[in-house]
Design an enzyme around this catalytic site. Structure first.
Site, PDB file in Angstrom:
ATOM      1  N   HIS A  27      42.336  12.381  16.384  1.00  0.00           N
ATOM      2  CA  HIS A  27      42.913  12.919  15.156  1.00  0.00           C
ATOM      3  C   HIS A  27      44.169  12.188  14.720  1.00  0.00           C
ATOM      4  O   HIS A  27      44.691  12.446  13.641  1.00  0.00           O
ATOM      5  CB  HIS A  27      43.155  14.433  15.270  1.00  0.00           C
ATOM      6  N   SER A  51      50.127  14.345  21.117  1.00  0.00           N
ATOM      7  CA  SER A  51      48.700  14.039  21.050  1.00  0.00           C
ATOM      8  C   SER A  51      48.482  12.551  21.269  1.00  0.00           C
ATOM      9  O   SER A  51      49.135  11.725  20.630  1.00  0.00           O
ATOM     10  CB  SER A  51      48.137  14.440  19.683  1.00  0.00           C
TER      11      SER A  51
END
Length: 295
Positions: free
Chosen positions: A122, A244
């Site tokens: 993502h 992330s």
């Protein structure tokens, strides 16, 4: 990337062919890394004391809440890495991400080859930002305003079709491909797939660039793996938005060589009492090796 994405990740989604995948991941597969050429002998790296090795049945310190956005005030167990020019900290990169619409985000990546940075899927492809990102600046070993190895920009990204087409969190992994070699002093991580028996209760390290320090200071925490599924790792490790893409690494068989076994992606929800990342399976290890070979 931002915390707004974590609500999408409340479960582990099974593969269409779980039997084939389970058969594949029972075989250990490791791709070797490179230490790099930087030699610093003037002093011992103070951040080495943060690293954990081996296995442990009980968590180092349990906490009352989990999740990327659920760090308990006053109980953040992370520590700032003060020696980012040392190995393996210099192999972890701050990412400054620009979407096609001009939005700015932050993330984390880790060096997997001379021209390869691995991150969360993502961070390179995100429906919230209309698909593929426009560009990403990569800053290895960033330490506040200091960028000891410079910065690189890329507009070339790869991911898994299961992520880009279906948003399958089990394949939330991405690659940033550079047009030039990174500084040779940096080296790159080893990475590999291990059977579940090797991962359960294994002590792991996670280090990245969270939003709490505007993506400029590297923060580390370590603890044990709580649970392993075919595609995910769950762990009692403090993380936050911006981390992330951080490497989840261990030291197999008491060695001094860090091996990345997963990519941190998201909180796992309160019911699971853990944060989570994509497990490097045999399939993903082969894919990363393929990305590494691209010039």
């Amino acid at each position: 990337m931002g915390d707004e994405m974590s609500s999408r990740y409340d479960r582990d989604i099974c593969s269409d062919s779980p039997k084939l995948e389970v058969a594949a991941i029972q075989r250990m597969k490791v791709s070797e890394g490179e230490v790099g050429e930087l030699l610093i002998s003037e002093h011992v790296c103070s951040s080495d004391k943060l690293i954990v090795r081996g296995r442990q049945d009980a968590a180092l310190v349990s906490k009352t809440a989990f999740g990327q956005s659920l760090l308990v005030p006053g109980h953040d167990r992370r520590s700032r890495v003060l020696d980012t020019s040392f190995d393996p900290w210099r192999k972890i990169c701050a990412l400054e991400i620009t979407s096609k619409d001009g939005d700015s985000c932050i993330g984390t990546g880790w060096i997997a080859g001379p021209r390869l940075i691995i991150t969360a899927g993502h961070c390179v492809f995100n429906d919230v930002y209309n698909g593929w990102m426009k560009s990403i600046d990569i800053i290895p070993g960033r330490d506040g305003e200091s960028e000891p190895f410079g910065r690189y920009r890329s507009e070339s990204f790869c991911s898994m079709e299961r992520w880009t087409a279906a948003g399958d969190e089990n394949y939330d992994i991405g690659a940033i491909i550079l047009s030039e070699d990174l500084d040779s002093r940096l080296g790159w991580f080893s990475f590999g797939s291990y059977p579940e028996s090797h991962l359960t209760a294994q002590m792991v390290n996670i280090s990245g660039y969270p939003i709490c320090v505007v993506g400029e200071e590297q923060m580390h925490h370590s603890n044990r793996i709580c649970a392993v599924t075919d595609h995910k790792l769950y762990y009692d490790v403090d993380t936050e938005g911006g981390q992330s893409g951080s490497p989840i690494w261990l030291y197999p068989n008491g060695s001094n060589t860090p091996v990345v076994v997963g990519v941190h992606s998201n909180g796992a929800g309160r019911s699971l009492n853990a944060n989570s990342g994509v497990r490097i399976t045999s399939l993903l290890a082969d894919k990363i090796a393929e990305w590494r070979s691209r010039q």
